[in-house]
Design a protein around this motif. Structure first.
Motif, PDB file in Angstrom:
ATOM      1  N   LEU A   4       0.775  -1.005   0.148  1.00  0.00           N
ATOM      2  CA  LEU A   4      -0.021  -0.198   0.008  1.00  0.00           C
ATOM      3  C   LEU A   4       0.885   1.243  -0.060  1.00  0.00           C
ATOM      4  N   ASP A   5       1.969   1.339   0.781  1.00  0.00           N
ATOM      5  CA  ASP A   5       2.769   2.638   0.973  1.00  0.00           C
ATOM      6  C   ASP A   5       3.527   2.736  -0.716  1.00  0.00           C
ATOM      7  N   THR A   6       3.831   1.570  -1.315  1.00  0.00           N
ATOM      8  CA  THR A   6       4.466   1.754  -2.497  1.00  0.00           C
ATOM      9  C   THR A   6       3.333   2.030  -3.457  1.00  0.00           C
ATOM     10  N   TYR A   7       2.217   1.765  -3.431  1.00  0.00           N
ATOM     11  CA  TYR A   7       1.160   2.076  -4.455  1.00  0.00           C
ATOM     12  C   TYR A   7       0.776   3.610  -4.428  1.00  0.00           C
ATOM     13  N   LEU A   8       0.345   3.867  -2.894  1.00  0.00           N
ATOM     14  CA  LEU A   8      -0.114   5.016  -2.780  1.00  0.00           C
ATOM     15  C   LEU A   8       1.100   6.009  -2.843  1.00  0.00           C
ATOM     16  N   THR A   9       2.290   5.738  -3.103  1.00  0.00           N
ATOM     17  CA  THR A   9       3.308   6.721  -3.496  1.00  0.00           C
ATOM     18  C   THR A   9       3.050   7.224  -4.803  1.00  0.00           C
ATOM     19  N   LYS A  10       2.776   6.523  -5.821  1.00  0.00           N
ATOM     20  CA  LYS A  10       2.709   6.514  -7.367  1.00  0.00           C
ATOM     21  C   LYS A  10       1.814   5.382  -7.712  1.00  0.00           C
ATOM     22  N   PRO A  11       0.405   5.404  -7.711  1.00  0.00           N
ATOM     23  CA  PRO A  11      -0.378   4.565  -8.174  1.00  0.00           C
ATOM     24  C   PRO A  11      -0.070   4.084  -9.605  1.00  0.00           C
ATOM     25  N   ALA A  12       0.178   4.954 -10.332  1.00  0.00           N
ATOM     26  CA  ALA A  12       0.212   4.651 -11.935  1.00  0.00           C
ATOM     27  C   ALA A  12       1.734   4.103 -12.315  1.00  0.00           C
ATOM     28  N   VAL A  13       2.705   4.129 -11.089  1.00  0.00           N
ATOM     29  CA  VAL A  13       3.996   3.569 -11.510  1.00  0.00           C
ATOM     30  C   VAL A  13       3.833   2.110 -10.908  1.00  0.00           C
ATOM     31  N   TYR A  14       3.344   1.913  -9.758  1.00  0.00           N
ATOM     32  CA  TYR A  14       3.212   0.514  -9.232  1.00  0.00           C
ATOM     33  C   TYR A  14       2.403  -0.356 -10.032  1.00  0.00           C
ATOM     34  N   VAL A  15       1.133   0.141 -10.652  1.00  0.00           N
ATOM     35  CA  VAL A  15       0.283  -0.500 -11.284  1.00  0.00           C
ATOM     36  C   VAL A  15       0.160   0.085 -12.698  1.00  0.00           C
ATOM     37  N   LYS A  16       1.166  -0.267 -13.720  1.00  0.00           N
ATOM     38  CA  LYS A  16       1.072   0.721 -14.787  1.00  0.00           C
ATOM     39  C   LYS A  16      -0.348   0.261 -15.466  1.00  0.00           C
ATOM     40  N   GLY A  17      -1.139   0.979 -16.072  1.00  0.00           N
ATOM     41  CA  GLY A  17      -2.336   0.864 -16.586  1.00  0.00           C
ATOM     42  C   GLY A  17      -3.448   0.653 -15.516  1.00  0.00           C
ATOM     43  N   THR A  18      -3.363   1.210 -14.423  1.00  0.00           N
ATOM     44  CA  THR A  18      -4.295   1.329 -13.323  1.00  0.00           C
ATOM     45  C   THR A  18      -5.492   2.336 -13.806  1.00  0.00           C
ATOM     46  N   LYS A  19      -6.763   2.162 -13.726  1.00  0.00           N
ATOM     47  CA  LYS A  19      -7.865   3.177 -13.688  1.00  0.00           C
ATOM     48  C   LYS A  19      -7.788   4.243 -12.830  1.00  0.00           C
ATOM     49  N   MET A  20      -7.185   3.993 -11.639  1.00  0.00           N
ATOM     50  CA  MET A  20      -7.194   5.208 -10.512  1.00  0.00           C
ATOM     51  C   MET A  20      -6.491   6.617 -11.046  1.00  0.00           C
ATOM     52  N   ALA A  21      -7.126   7.521 -11.462  1.00  0.00           N
ATOM     53  CA  ALA A  21      -6.352   8.702 -11.624  1.00  0.00           C
ATOM     54  C   ALA A  21      -6.291   9.658 -10.663  1.00  0.00           C
ATOM     55  N   PHE A  22      -5.070   9.133  -9.778  1.00  0.00           N
ATOM     56  CA  PHE A  22      -4.759   9.580  -8.768  1.00  0.00           C
ATOM     57  C   PHE A  22      -3.062   9.848  -8.591  1.00  0.00           C
ATOM     58  N   ALA A  23      -2.649  10.827  -8.514  1.00  0.00           N
ATOM     59  CA  ALA A  23      -0.956  11.071  -8.464  1.00  0.00           C
ATOM     60  C   ALA A  23      -0.394  10.526  -7.269  1.00  0.00           C
ATOM     61  N   GLY A  24      -0.764  10.535  -6.197  1.00  0.00           N
ATOM     62  CA  GLY A  24      -0.202   9.719  -5.063  1.00  0.00           C
ATOM     63  C   GLY A  24      -0.174  10.574  -4.099  1.00  0.00           C
ATOM     64  N   ILE A  25       0.292   9.940  -2.825  1.00  0.00           N
ATOM     65  CA  ILE A  25       0.708  10.793  -1.886  1.00  0.00           C
ATOM     66  C   ILE A  25       2.051  10.858  -1.246  1.00  0.00           C
ATOM     67  N   ALA A  26       2.781  11.944  -1.866  1.00  0.00           N
ATOM     68  CA  ALA A  26       4.281  12.064  -1.753  1.00  0.00           C
ATOM     69  C   ALA A  26       4.826  12.182  -0.194  1.00  0.00           C
ATOM     70  N   ASP A  27       4.136  12.709   0.763  1.00  0.00           N
ATOM     71  CA  ASP A  27       4.650  12.751   2.048  1.00  0.00           C
ATOM     72  C   ASP A  27       4.721  11.370   2.640  1.00  0.00           C
ATOM     73  N   ALA A  28       5.631  10.750   3.227  1.00  0.00           N
ATOM     74  CA  ALA A  28       5.729   9.486   3.531  1.00  0.00           C
ATOM     75  C   ALA A  28       4.810   9.337   5.013  1.00  0.00           C
ATOM     76  N   LYS A  29       5.006  10.289   5.762  1.00  0.00           N
ATOM     77  CA  LYS A  29       4.168  10.441   7.045  1.00  0.00           C
ATOM     78  C   LYS A  29       2.602  10.372   6.848  1.00  0.00           C
TER      79      LYS A  29
END
Length: 121
Positions: free
Chosen positions: A83-108
Motif C-alpha cells: 500500500l505504501d508503494t502504491y499510494l506513493t505513485k499508483p500509476a507507477v506501481y500498477v501501470k495501466g491502473t484506472k485510478m486517476a490519482f497522482a499519489g501521496i508524496a509525504d511518507a508520514k
C-alpha cells in the motif's frame, strides 16, 4: 574528545530511532481526498472499490467492481508495504491502473492513511 564521543553516540541513537508512529486519526483526516472515489463501507463501491478491509486483501478482489486489466494482473495482497508503494505513485506501481490519482508524496501522511485503512473492517 569526550564531547565528540557523546555527539557521535547521540547521532547514532537518532539514526536508530524507530520511524514516526502511524496516526490513524491523522490518516482519517488525510483520507478525505480519497472519499471522492472510495467508500469505507463494505460492499459499497463508487468510482473506486470499497476500501473496507483493504489491508491484507488480495488486489482486484472486491465483488461487483470493474477493475482494470492491469490491477487484475498485479496479483498482490495489500500489505502495508505494498500500500505504501502504491499510494506513493499508483500509476507507477500498477501501470495501466484506472485510478486517476497522482499519489501521496509525504511518507508520514501515507503511513497515517495506511494506519486509518487498518481500522476499516
Amino acid at each position: 574528545m569526550k564531547a565528540n564521543i557523546i555527539t557521535a553516540a547521540l547521532a547514532a541513537m537518532a539514526l536508530a530511532a524507530p520511524a514516526a508512529a502511524q496516526d490513524a486519526k491523522a490518516g482519517e483526516k488525510a483520507f478525505v481526498q480519497c472519499k471522492a472515489c472510495h467508500s469505507v463501507v463494505k460492499g459499497q463501491n463508487r468510482i473506486g472499490p470499497s476500501l473496507a478491509g483493504v489491508v491484507g486483501r488480495k488486489s482486484a478482489s472486491v465483488a461487483g467492481f470493474s477493475y482494470s486489466a492491469a490491477m487484475k494482473a498485479k496479483g498482490v495482497s495489500w500489505t502495508e508495504a505494498n500500500l505504501d508503494t502504491y499510494l506513493t505513485k499508483p500509476a507507477v506501481y500498477v501501470k495501466g491502473t484506472k485510478m486517476a490519482f497522482a499519489g501521496i508524496a509525504d511518507a508520514k501522511k501515507r503511513k497515517d492513511v495506511i494506519a486509518y485503512l487498518k481500522t476499516l473492517k
